[in-house]
Design a protein around this motif. Structure first.
Motif, PDB file in Angstrom:
ATOM      1  N   ALA A 148       0.829  -1.208   0.000  1.00 34.36           N
ATOM      2  CA  ALA A 148       0.000   0.000   0.000  1.00 34.36           C
ATOM      3  C   ALA A 148       0.861   1.254   0.000  1.00 34.36           C
ATOM      4  CB  ALA A 148      -0.930  -0.011   1.216  1.00 34.36           C
ATOM      5  N   VAL A 149       1.959   1.248   0.759  1.00 34.26           N
ATOM      6  CA  VAL A 149       2.859   2.414   0.799  1.00 34.26           C
ATOM      7  C   VAL A 149       3.512   2.625  -0.553  1.00 34.26           C
ATOM      8  CG1 VAL A 149       4.968   3.307   1.841  1.00 34.26           C
ATOM      9  CG2 VAL A 149       3.259   2.216   3.270  1.00 34.26           C
ATOM     10  N   VAL A 150       3.937   1.525  -1.199  1.00 31.50           N
ATOM     11  CA  VAL A 150       4.572   1.643  -2.520  1.00 31.50           C
ATOM     12  C   VAL A 150       3.586   2.220  -3.538  1.00 31.50           C
ATOM     13  CG1 VAL A 150       5.551   0.328  -4.441  1.00 31.50           C
ATOM     14  CG2 VAL A 150       6.255  -0.166  -2.098  1.00 31.50           C
ATOM     15  N   LEU A 151       2.354   1.739  -3.525  1.00 31.26           N
ATOM     16  CA  LEU A 151       1.345   2.257  -4.456  1.00 31.26           C
ATOM     17  C   LEU A 151       1.053   3.733  -4.196  1.00 31.26           C
ATOM     18  CD1 LEU A 151      -1.149  -0.754  -4.567  1.00 31.26           C
ATOM     19  CD2 LEU A 151       0.503  -0.079  -6.316  1.00 31.26           C
ATOM     20  N   LEU A 152       1.024   4.112  -2.926  1.00 35.03           N
ATOM     21  CA  LEU A 152       0.773   5.511  -2.594  1.00 35.03           C
ATOM     22  C   LEU A 152       1.906   6.411  -3.098  1.00 35.03           C
ATOM     23  CD1 LEU A 152      -0.949   7.628  -1.118  1.00 35.03           C
ATOM     24  CD2 LEU A 152       0.312   7.086   0.969  1.00 35.03           C
ATOM     25  N   LEU A 153       3.147   5.968  -2.906  1.00 38.53           N
ATOM     26  CA  LEU A 153       4.284   6.747  -3.389  1.00 38.53           C
ATOM     27  C   LEU A 153       4.288   6.829  -4.912  1.00 38.53           C
ATOM     28  CD1 LEU A 153       7.149   5.472  -1.030  1.00 38.53           C
ATOM     29  CD2 LEU A 153       5.984   7.677  -0.961  1.00 38.53           C
ATOM     30  N   ALA A 154       3.940   5.727  -5.567  1.00 38.66           N
ATOM     31  CA  ALA A 154       3.898   5.738  -7.030  1.00 38.66           C
ATOM     32  C   ALA A 154       2.842   6.724  -7.524  1.00 38.66           C
ATOM     33  CB  ALA A 154       3.605   4.337  -7.548  1.00 38.66           C
ATOM     34  N   ILE A 182       4.190  10.306  -7.094  1.00 35.67           N
ATOM     35  CA  ILE A 182       5.208  10.624  -8.103  1.00 35.67           C
ATOM     36  C   ILE A 182       4.555  10.851  -9.467  1.00 35.67           C
ATOM     37  CG2 ILE A 182       7.193   9.684  -9.344  1.00 35.67           C
ATOM     38  CD1 ILE A 182       7.975   8.236  -6.760  1.00 35.67           C
ATOM     39  N   TYR A 183       3.553  10.039  -9.805  1.00 32.44           N
ATOM     40  CA  TYR A 183       2.869  10.190 -11.093  1.00 32.44           C
ATOM     41  C   TYR A 183       2.175  11.551 -11.189  1.00 32.44           C
ATOM     42  CZ  TYR A 183      -0.650   9.535 -14.737  1.00 32.44           C
ATOM     43  OH  TYR A 183      -1.444   9.699 -15.841  1.00 32.44           O
ATOM     44  N   LEU A 184       1.474  11.950 -10.145  1.00 34.00           N
ATOM     45  CA  LEU A 184       0.806  13.254 -10.152  1.00 34.00           C
ATOM     46  C   LEU A 184       1.814  14.393 -10.221  1.00 34.00           C
ATOM     47  CD1 LEU A 184      -1.982  12.603  -7.488  1.00 34.00           C
ATOM     48  CD2 LEU A 184      -2.233  12.670  -9.977  1.00 34.00           C
ATOM     49  N   LEU A 185       2.951  14.219  -9.537  1.00 33.25           N
ATOM     50  CA  LEU A 185       3.973  15.255  -9.554  1.00 33.25           C
ATOM     51  C   LEU A 185       4.592  15.391 -10.936  1.00 33.25           C
ATOM     52  CD1 LEU A 185       5.639  17.288  -7.920  1.00 33.25           C
ATOM     53  CD2 LEU A 185       7.199  15.434  -7.322  1.00 33.25           C
ATOM     54  N   VAL A 186       4.836  14.262 -11.614  1.00 36.88           N
ATOM     55  CA  VAL A 186       5.403  14.310 -12.965  1.00 36.88           C
ATOM     56  C   VAL A 186       4.436  14.991 -13.931  1.00 36.88           C
ATOM     57  CG1 VAL A 186       6.112  12.878 -14.930  1.00 36.88           C
ATOM     58  CG2 VAL A 186       6.912  12.317 -12.623  1.00 36.88           C
ATOM     59  N   ARG A 187       3.152  14.677 -13.843  1.00 38.87           N
ATOM     60  CA  ARG A 187       2.163  15.323 -14.707  1.00 38.87           C
ATOM     61  C   ARG A 187       2.093  16.827 -14.458  1.00 38.87           C
ATOM     62  NH1 ARG A 187      -3.633  12.814 -15.269  1.00 38.87           N
ATOM     63  NH2 ARG A 187      -3.633  14.616 -16.669  1.00 38.87           N
ATOM     64  N   TYR A 188       2.179  17.203 -13.178  1.00 38.45           N
ATOM     65  CA  TYR A 188       2.135  18.623 -12.833  1.00 38.45           C
ATOM     66  C   TYR A 188       3.332  19.363 -13.430  1.00 38.45           C
ATOM     67  CZ  TYR A 188       2.375  22.806  -9.901  1.00 38.45           C
ATOM     68  OH  TYR A 188       2.469  24.106  -9.452  1.00 38.45           O
TER      69      TYR A 188
END
Length: 341
Positions: free
Chosen positions: A178-184, A187-193
């Motif tokens: 769950a922690v790994v999925l949350l971090l992923a 990171i995905y939202l940050l890259v899109r931003y």
């Protein structure tokens, strides 16, 4: 008849006096919580005294250094007072009061312990005497009996190995996933931003670019002006500040080691630098005025102080990088267009 009457009165007086004496003498009793215990057990010895309220009772302090169990070879006492409780009053009727004193003891060796007759000291007017209980207290301490014929010495059992079950680590595995999925997701939202703004994730880890020398100089000049030094007759601090700001700007903008140079050395160094003649003259004018104030204790007029500040400010403005000026103009134009929209 008279003689018989006198005899009766005399005998009655003796009996009453004897009873009064018997009533005034304190009585002491004792009992032990258990007369047979095992090694390491605790036992409580209780002493009770029935006395007159005017009589003072002093209970004993036990010392078992001389009370060694029969057959023991050691010279240290095997019985110890763990808790010596404070005497308390358990009953009171008229002038009679009943006092109780308790001693909690521990025994560390087997044997027969003869505690003797309990005693207490009492004081009454001019009388100081010792009270003794009627019976002696005796304590029998037993130990655990081990039958060596029935006991077999066995080797240590080997370590038991159990199979690893999924239930033992399944919960931790789920939390980690769950922690790994949350971090992923973060990171995905940050890259899109960052992608929408034309940046990359690696830009976040780049060191911040150094502040341009002209910005540092302008901010320092504004701070110096707000301090109002020359207005408070601090001319030396004011001109020292102007000189240091300009020398620092020269070092950062033109890579001239102005901090270690004299004014004349700075003038020689600037001959090879592409600077307008007027700006160069304004700079040298401020530096020379600063030398006069610092070393010759000159006191310029108010107009001269303001003029020195203006020369320093416009020297920085006129000599800052051209591309910076263009970027600032582009930003100003872009902001105006956005405001119009």
């Amino acid at each position: 008849m008279k003689l018989l009457r006198y005899i009766i009165i005399y005998v009655s007086a003796l009996l009453v006096g004897g009873m009064a004496v018997a009533q005034s003498t304190p009585t002491i009793t004792s009992h032990i919580s258990a007369d047979t215990v095992m090694i390491g057990d605790r036992v409580t010895l209780t002493i009770e005294v029935d006395a007159d309220v005017m009589q003072h009772i002093v209970f004993p302090t036990f010392d078992f250094t001389q009370n060694i169990p029969e057959g023991a070879e050691q010279q240290e006492p095997s019985i110890e007072v763990i808790n010596d409780f404070v005497p308390d009053t358990i009953s009171k009727e008229g002038r009679r009061v009943r006092l109780r004193k308790r001693y909690e003891m521990a025994v560390y060796d087997e044997g027969i312990y003869k505690l003797g007759r309990a005693q207490a000291l009492y004081l009454d007017k001019n009388i100081v005497d010792t009270l003794f209980a009627e019976r002696e207290e005796e304590l029998f301490v037993k130990t655990f009996q081990i039958d060596s014929t029935m006991t077999t010495v066995r080797d240590l059992k080997p370590q038991m190995t159990l199979k690893l079950r999924f239930a033992e680590f399944g919960g931790y595995l789920g939390i980690a996933l769950a922690v790994v999925l949350l971090l992923a997701g973060v990171i995905y939202l940050l890259v899109r931003y960052l992608h929408k703004r034309g940046k990359h994730l690696s830009d976040l880890f780049k060191p911040a670019p150094p502040v341009p020398a002209h910005i540092v100089a302008i901010e320092a000049l504004e701070k110096l002006r707000n301090e109002k030094l020359w207005q408070n007759n601090k001319h030396k601090q004011y001109y020292s500040g102007l000189s240091d700001i300009l020398r620092t700007y020269l070092a950062g903008r033109f890579e001239v080691g102005a901090m270690e140079m004299t004014t004349d050395e700075i003038a020689d160094a600037l001959r090879e630098v592409d600077i307008e003649h007027k700006s160069k003259m304004d700079l040298l004018s401020v530096l020379r005025d600063a030398d006069l104030v610092k070393f010759a204790k000159a006191t310029p007029e108010a107009n001269d102080n303001e003029l020195a500040y203006d020369k320093a400010f416009y020297f920085v403005e006129n000599t800052k990088p051209v591309e910076v000026v263009e970027e600032e103009e582009d930003k100003t134009t872009k902001n105006e267009k956005e405001e119009q929209k």
